[in-house]
Motif scaffolding. Structure first.
Motif, mmCIF file in Angstrom:
data_model
loop_
_atom_site.group_PDB
_atom_site.id
_atom_site.type_symbol
_atom_site.label_atom_id
_atom_site.label_comp_id
_atom_site.label_asym_id
_atom_site.label_seq_id
_atom_site.Cartn_x
_atom_site.Cartn_y
_atom_site.Cartn_z
ATOM 1 N N LYS A 2 0.968 -1.201 -0.005
ATOM 2 C CA LYS A 2 -0.320 0.643 -0.072
ATOM 3 C C LYS A 2 1.183 1.597 -0.242
ATOM 4 C CE LYS A 2 -4.250 2.200 2.509
ATOM 5 N NZ LYS A 2 -4.686 2.011 3.472
ATOM 6 N N LYS A 3 0.209 2.269 -0.839
ATOM 7 C CA LYS A 3 0.897 3.315 -0.854
ATOM 8 C C LYS A 3 1.362 3.851 0.868
ATOM 9 C CE LYS A 3 1.093 7.760 -3.828
ATOM 10 N NZ LYS A 3 0.960 8.326 -5.065
ATOM 11 N N LYS A 4 2.228 4.747 0.848
ATOM 12 C CA LYS A 4 2.477 5.417 2.174
ATOM 13 C C LYS A 4 1.547 6.959 1.422
ATOM 14 C CE LYS A 4 4.352 3.737 5.470
ATOM 15 N NZ LYS A 4 3.933 3.591 6.901
ATOM 16 N N THR A 5 0.615 7.123 2.405
ATOM 17 C CA THR A 5 0.599 8.619 1.781
ATOM 18 C C THR A 5 0.370 9.468 3.798
ATOM 19 O OG1 THR A 5 -1.673 7.590 2.639
ATOM 20 C CG2 THR A 5 -1.315 8.252 0.067
ATOM 21 N N TYR A 6 0.200 10.853 3.534
ATOM 22 C CA TYR A 6 0.102 11.329 4.939
ATOM 23 C C TYR A 6 -0.901 12.350 4.662
ATOM 24 C CZ TYR A 6 4.873 9.438 4.354
ATOM 25 O OH TYR A 6 6.157 8.590 3.991
ATOM 26 N N THR A 7 -0.992 13.032 5.706
ATOM 27 C CA THR A 7 -2.286 13.891 6.493
ATOM 28 C C THR A 7 -1.158 14.427 7.824
ATOM 29 O OG1 THR A 7 -3.009 12.659 8.341
ATOM 30 C CG2 THR A 7 -4.174 12.429 6.043
ATOM 31 N N ILE A 8 -2.192 15.995 7.926
ATOM 32 C CA ILE A 8 -1.703 16.423 9.046
ATOM 33 C C ILE A 8 -2.713 17.156 9.917
ATOM 34 C CG2 ILE A 8 -1.259 18.229 10.356
ATOM 35 C CD1 ILE A 8 0.693 18.810 8.072
ATOM 36 N N GLY A 9 -2.941 17.002 11.282
ATOM 37 C CA GLY A 9 -3.982 16.654 11.949
ATOM 38 C C GLY A 9 -3.923 17.634 12.916
ATOM 39 N N PHE A 10 -5.111 18.620 13.726
ATOM 40 C CA PHE A 10 -4.748 19.050 14.226
ATOM 41 C C PHE A 10 -6.207 18.671 15.232
ATOM 42 C CE2 PHE A 10 -2.673 22.052 11.422
ATOM 43 C CZ PHE A 10 -2.054 22.739 12.133
ATOM 44 N N ASP A 11 -5.868 19.071 16.273
ATOM 45 C CA ASP A 11 -7.204 19.024 17.174
ATOM 46 C C ASP A 11 -6.815 20.313 18.373
ATOM 47 O OD1 ASP A 11 -8.635 18.623 20.070
ATOM 48 O OD2 ASP A 11 -7.360 16.975 21.091
ATOM 49 N N LEU A 12 -8.116 21.685 18.319
ATOM 50 C CA LEU A 12 -8.084 22.539 19.387
ATOM 51 C C LEU A 12 -8.908 22.137 20.024
ATOM 52 C CD1 LEU A 12 -7.731 25.340 19.312
ATOM 53 C CD2 LEU A 12 -9.282 25.736 17.565
ATOM 54 N N LEU A 22 1.057 12.457 10.606
ATOM 55 C CA LEU A 22 0.748 10.904 10.313
ATOM 56 C C LEU A 22 0.634 10.041 9.013
ATOM 57 C CD1 LEU A 22 -2.723 12.171 12.421
ATOM 58 C CD2 LEU A 22 -0.299 10.600 13.106
ATOM 59 N N ASP A 23 1.539 8.977 9.135
ATOM 60 C CA ASP A 23 1.151 8.446 7.625
ATOM 61 C C ASP A 23 -0.563 8.049 8.074
ATOM 62 O OD1 ASP A 23 0.998 6.052 9.527
ATOM 63 O OD2 ASP A 23 3.218 6.074 8.731
ATOM 64 N N ASN A 24 -0.747 6.843 6.234
ATOM 65 C CA ASN A 24 -1.883 6.220 6.629
ATOM 66 C C ASN A 24 -2.086 5.348 7.749
ATOM 67 O OD1 ASN A 24 -0.154 4.872 4.719
ATOM 68 N ND2 ASN A 24 -1.791 4.819 3.014
ATOM 69 N N MET A 28 2.780 8.794 13.711
ATOM 70 C CA MET A 28 3.369 9.707 13.820
ATOM 71 C C MET A 28 3.897 10.543 13.107
ATOM 72 S SD MET A 28 1.350 11.582 17.734
ATOM 73 C CE MET A 28 -0.125 11.673 17.758
ATOM 74 N N LEU A 29 4.545 10.692 13.113
ATOM 75 C CA LEU A 29 6.418 11.086 12.767
ATOM 76 C C LEU A 29 6.894 12.395 13.061
ATOM 77 C CD1 LEU A 29 4.502 9.647 10.332
ATOM 78 C CD2 LEU A 29 6.840 11.158 8.492
ATOM 79 N N ASP A 30 5.379 13.218 13.661
ATOM 80 C CA ASP A 30 5.931 14.365 14.364
ATOM 81 C C ASP A 30 4.820 15.230 15.443
ATOM 82 O OD1 ASP A 30 7.946 16.246 15.773
ATOM 83 O OD2 ASP A 30 7.406 17.832 13.997
ATOM 84 N N PHE A 31 5.040 15.165 15.960
ATOM 85 C CA PHE A 31 4.049 16.165 17.494
ATOM 86 C C PHE A 31 3.979 17.263 17.993
ATOM 87 C CE2 PHE A 31 1.752 15.880 21.509
ATOM 88 C CZ PHE A 31 0.648 16.056 20.818
ATOM 89 N N VAL A 32 3.181 18.234 18.039
ATOM 90 C CA VAL A 32 3.473 19.537 18.160
ATOM 91 C C VAL A 32 2.265 19.817 20.006
ATOM 92 C CG1 VAL A 32 3.720 22.182 17.753
ATOM 93 C CG2 VAL A 32 4.785 20.375 16.380
ATOM 94 N N LYS A 33 1.951 20.149 20.563
ATOM 95 C CA LYS A 33 1.352 20.871 21.265
ATOM 96 C C LYS A 33 1.230 22.871 22.064
ATOM 97 C CE LYS A 33 -1.011 19.289 25.489
ATOM 98 N NZ LYS A 33 -1.365 17.900 26.092
#
Length: 326
Positions: A2-12, A22-24, A28-33
């Motif tokens: 399966k091809k790797k795809t990516y997204t960014i998630g924000f939680d406000l 994130l990958d599919n 988590m490749l990286d996390f910020v809070k």
């Protein structure tokens, strides 16, 4: 493969903004809070502008540091989860309880416009934070393979994300605001203009706990400080919290015949003060109605990352179909 795809998630939320690349598979490749003070400017409009710019800045930073993963060929979009009330289809916040002075705010479109303006051409998808938490639990958590379950988030507020027959339980982009179920009828009858004080959230959220503690003389500013006092006079607050959450779980079970209910959110860190009693109270009440409707209650496996994981899942779930006409 399966091809790797990516997204960014924000939680406000009412006190913080979390973000992850994130990958599919949900890794988590990286996390910020970062903290978000919703009262700092003393102006709802200025606070909105600051928050939107902050989201855009974090997105731009991810793009700068992860150019391959945010390239158009593999990047699926950005998901934004927020405390409500809100309309997920329209991308609007509707007088959100934990954002003082905010009224009807088309936050999805404002965030997308700001991010695109700064050179990151992508779509933004929007959802209630508790529904996002439930989607995360079904994606990579303890609800994998389940059709009907719920996640109850306990933090600044109390949210509920219900997945019913495989889909978020909402109509017209709204619903699942079960943290606002009234659980103290005598209290509301005596003070009908203070409904928020007598809901599950009013008794079980961090905001509610602090409000009630201050009414009893507490001078601190956080739930952590409240717990650290060790004063037994505050035990009633956690007992009421456990009972209110149990009533919520009872009602969800009766309404939807759920396979499991998961507890998530920032107040999981004090679960020793309420979780055992929550389960005992729930079992005692639901068995009086129908034992077949009782389900297990567990701590969510996605824990405090549930909102950001669920937000990152939104572009995979909805894709182009979720970005409604503005």
């Amino acid at each position: 493969m399966k091809k790797k795809t990516y997204t960014i998630g924000f939680d406000l939320g009412g006190t913080k903004l979390a973000a992850a690349l994130l990958d599919n598979s949900g890794n988590m490749l990286d996390f910020v809070k970062v903290p978000v003070d919703m009262k700092r400017e003393g102006s709802a409009q200025k606070t909105q502008q600051r928050v939107i710019h902050l989201i855009s800045d974090i997105a731009q930073d991810f793009k700068k540091r992860f150019p391959k993963e945010t390239a158009p060929s593999v990047f699926k979009g950005i998901g934004l989860a927020s405390a409500g009330p809100l309309n997920a289809e329209q991308g609007k916040l509707l007088h959100p309880v934990n954002y003082p002075g905010w009224k009807v705010v088309p936050i999805r479109d404002l965030v997308e416009k700001e991010i695109n303006k700064n050179g990151f051409k992508t779509k933004v998808y929007f959802q209630h934070d508790a529904t996002a938490a439930a989607l995360a639990e079904g994606w990579v958590g303890g609800a994998q393979g389940m059709n009907s379950f719920a996640v109850v988030t306990t933090g600044t507020g109390v949210g509920t994300g219900i997945i019913f027959n495989g889909m978020p339980c909402q109509s017209g982009g709204m619903g699942s605001e079960c943290g606002h179920f009234v659980v103290d009828v005598p209290g509301l009858k005596a003070n009908p203009d203070k409904v928020h004080h007598y809901t599950v959230e009013g008794l079980s959220s961090g905001t509610g706990l602090l409000r009630r503690a201050k009414e009893m003389g507490f001078q601190g500013k956080s739930v952590e400080e409240l717990v650290e006092t060790g004063d037994p006079k505050y035990n009633i607050l956690f007992a009421d919290m456990a009972f209110a959450l149990a009533v919520l779980c009872h009602n969800l079970s009766i309404a939807f015949n759920l396979e499991k209910i998961f507890i998530s959110g920032g107040l999981i860190k004090i679960k020793d003060l309420f979780f055992k009693d929550l389960k005992a109270n729930y079992s005692r009440t639901v068995r009086q109605i129908n034992t077949d409707l009782e389900c297990k209650i567990e701590i969510a496996k996605t824990k405090n990352n549930a909102g950001v994981l669920g937000a990152g899942y939104l572009p995979h779930l909805y894709g182009k179909s979720a970005h409604k006409a503005k």
